[in-house]
Design a protein around this motif. Sequence first.
Motif, PDB file in Angstrom:
ATOM      1  N   GLU A 182       0.674   4.650   7.503  1.00  0.00           N
ATOM      2  CA  GLU A 182       0.889   3.262   7.055  1.00  0.00           C
ATOM      3  C   GLU A 182       2.357   2.984   6.760  1.00  0.00           C
ATOM      4  OE1 GLU A 182      -1.975   3.614   3.708  1.00  0.00           O
ATOM      5  OE2 GLU A 182      -2.527   4.950   5.339  1.00  0.00           O
ATOM      6  N   TRP A 183       3.034   3.972   6.160  1.00  0.00           N
ATOM      7  CA  TRP A 183       4.440   3.756   5.803  1.00  0.00           C
ATOM      8  C   TRP A 183       5.287   3.664   7.056  1.00  0.00           C
ATOM      9  CZ3 TRP A 183       4.055   8.228   1.739  1.00  0.00           C
ATOM     10  CH2 TRP A 183       3.224   7.805   0.703  1.00  0.00           C
ATOM     11  N   VAL A 186       4.753   0.283   8.422  1.00  0.00           N
ATOM     12  CA  VAL A 186       5.570  -0.706   7.712  1.00  0.00           C
ATOM     13  C   VAL A 186       6.974  -0.720   8.309  1.00  0.00           C
ATOM     14  CG1 VAL A 186       6.711  -1.213   5.523  1.00  0.00           C
ATOM     15  CG2 VAL A 186       4.293  -0.637   5.553  1.00  0.00           C
ATOM     16  N   ARG A 200      15.372   5.964   4.492  1.00  0.00           N
ATOM     17  CA  ARG A 200      14.721   5.088   3.510  1.00  0.00           C
ATOM     18  C   ARG A 200      13.213   5.301   3.454  1.00  0.00           C
ATOM     19  NH1 ARG A 200      17.197   0.482   1.634  1.00  0.00           N
ATOM     20  NH2 ARG A 200      15.573   0.699   0.078  1.00  0.00           N
ATOM     21  N   VAL A 201      12.621   5.823   4.520  1.00  0.00           N
ATOM     22  CA  VAL A 201      11.166   5.970   4.528  1.00  0.00           C
ATOM     23  C   VAL A 201      10.751   7.446   4.604  1.00  0.00           C
ATOM     24  CG1 VAL A 201       9.015   5.344   5.680  1.00  0.00           C
ATOM     25  CG2 VAL A 201      10.901   3.712   5.605  1.00  0.00           C
ATOM     26  N   PRO A 204      12.378   9.967   1.623  1.00  0.00           N
ATOM     27  CA  PRO A 204      11.744   9.840   0.301  1.00  0.00           C
ATOM     28  C   PRO A 204      10.266  10.211   0.323  1.00  0.00           C
ATOM     29  CG  PRO A 204      12.795   7.762   0.951  1.00  0.00           C
ATOM     30  CD  PRO A 204      12.978   8.709   2.081  1.00  0.00           C
ATOM     31  N   ALA A 205       9.585   9.916   1.432  1.00  0.00           N
ATOM     32  CA  ALA A 205       8.160  10.244   1.498  1.00  0.00           C
ATOM     33  C   ALA A 205       7.959  11.750   1.516  1.00  0.00           C
ATOM     34  CB  ALA A 205       7.533   9.607   2.742  1.00  0.00           C
ATOM     35  N   TYR A 280       6.882  10.816  -6.644  1.00  0.00           N
ATOM     36  CA  TYR A 280       6.340   9.463  -6.748  1.00  0.00           C
ATOM     37  C   TYR A 280       4.828   9.544  -6.865  1.00  0.00           C
ATOM     38  CZ  TYR A 280       5.654  10.232  -1.733  1.00  0.00           C
ATOM     39  OH  TYR A 280       5.294  10.765  -0.523  1.00  0.00           O
ATOM     40  N   VAL A 281       4.246   8.514  -7.427  1.00  0.00           N
ATOM     41  CA  VAL A 281       2.794   8.458  -7.560  1.00  0.00           C
ATOM     42  C   VAL A 281       2.266   7.519  -6.496  1.00  0.00           C
ATOM     43  CG1 VAL A 281       0.902   8.144  -9.173  1.00  0.00           C
ATOM     44  CG2 VAL A 281       3.216   8.567 -10.019  1.00  0.00           C
TER      45      VAL A 281
END
Lengths: 282, 290
Positions: A182-183, A186, A200-201, A204-205, A280-281
């Motif tokens: 999904e990310w 996006v 940016r995606v 961090p993921a 991250y949550v």
Amino acid sequence: MTASLTLRAGLLSLLIFAAFVGAWHVATLPTVGAAAGDVDPEYAALVSGAAAQGAKSAFPTPMDVAATIWGHLKDPFYVRGANDQGVGIQLAYSLGRVLLGYAIAAAVAIPLGFLIGMSPLLHRALDPFIQILKPISPLAWMPLALYTIKDSNISAIFVIFICSLWPMLINTAFGVASVRKEWLNVAATLEVGGLRKAFRVILPAAAPTIMTGMRISIGIAWLVIVAAEMLVGGTGIGYFVWNEWNNLSIGNIITAILLIGLVGMALDLALARAARLVAYVE
Amino acid sequence: MTKPLISVEALAKRYPKRGGGETTVFEDIWLPIHPGEFVCLIGHSGCGKTTILNVLAGLDRPTDGAVIVDGREISGPSLDRAVIFQGHSLLPWMTALENVAFAVSSRHPEWSREKVREHCRFYLNLVHLSGAEDKKPSELSGGMKQRVGIARALAIEPKMLLMDEPFSALDALTRGSLQDEVRRICTETRQTVFMITHDIDEAMLLADRIVLMTNGPQAKIAEVVENTLPPDRRPATMHKHPNYYPLRNHLLDFLVTRSKTFAQDIAGKPYDPRKVPVVRPVPAEALAAV
Ligand SMILES: Nc1ncnc2c1ncn2[C@@H]1O[C@H](COP(=O)(O)OP(=O)(O)OP(=O)(O)O)[C@@H](O)[C@H]1O
Ligand SMILES: [Mg+2]
């Protein structure tokens, strides 16, 4: 409730420690009529100096060790010739090697892991190499390193590099490959391309997974440096331990062991902190 | 009628079957969508709705057919077609504002940081999220997350909005108010929307046209229902309108029975996938009066 649990756990820790020191103290009380037996020749080959001549030094008592530790902590950075340097300096040598080898490994593993995670082709192509190289004990590389590099210091750093490489490489590749679809969708619908998507995606993921790999790596690197320095000698906490073994200075060895544990814990805590920054949550 | 903004032509999706052959999820889907129109797609689970939306978004490729925009087949995702995904899909390491800003700065890379933030604040305000700008998605409720997703899609001012069951994960109350907001924003800005839903009332509130899909495999568009409710309809009052029950019953009847039996119903009868029947359900008395 939590506070009382912390308190009780702390008290129990103290109790265990006191019991341990007590047992140690009792065990090292001077014994009467302890016969100095024959020295095993294999053992004699491993040790040098005093021990080889059959001189038996008593295992130090807790108080002896405390005094030794205090002596080291009072003046950790003295230099009295190449073979007699403060324990702080030895630790600094080891830390320097570990951090350098580790940093080079991270600089290789993270970008390479990124590429492997992004490209199923590369993943398939490199997988056999990784699978074979990963289980090799890092110290097995040492002779090869010494032979090709011809520098004991750089060889030790190379061994650190090779042992910290795999967990970071594998975790980065895995983290990048399992970024949620999904990310990525996006990013795709926003026409975010190339580097911007990577930084940016995807980064961090995948960061928590990458950090896990980095934490495993620093632990392994710190384990391996002691053994590596025992082999190559010269400087470092591993060399220090080996040297004190040859001097049969058990108090110094115990001091070094404690310090190795403390530094290892500090490294792990530092990376745990860093991991919390990128967590991250979902 | 105006030229369609986007046109689905002869779309089909097939997957290879295990053990040879292939299954056709859907085929022969023709659907023009005109500027300013709100189109809802209703069909049972698994008939291929998400697949169609993903093809429209450019995230998936059809086996056959094409999606045409401006006379050309689309080749991939575009900022002109914003997607509101089923599961909000916010980036969890960014705050609400950063999520929207990520989209806005993708659309307008030349904008200054302050201008981007200003723009984002406007859209977050539009979905009533002014106080939550600096919260991470994990600190937001389901409805708030969905609203950030809506703000993110609206903030890039797309030519078209694609929504995949955007309200399905919400409780009835939140859903109602969010539907109302979306309807207000979309009618005010004459936004073109393609939306997937399971919910008949949602379709009746929001859509100008409701496209009915039969069950898969080999799902087709059975018919297109025009919304006969007045444009000023509201969730709280629309059930009082005389057209409400005829429309609702028609849709319900389709979902309950005709979506399954459609293949038999049309057997032997002419069926033109390019000109499916258009239905305007009104009360029986109204028909009798004509
Ligand atoms: N990779 C695949 N291989 C085989 N079949 C697939 C694959 N992906 C999707 N399908 C099939 O395509 C059909 C359509 O899936 P899709 O997600 O579009 O359904 P949907 O109408 O959105 O359903 P829902 O309302 O439950 O979201 C499903 O029946 C599914 O089994
Ligand atoms: Mg779906």
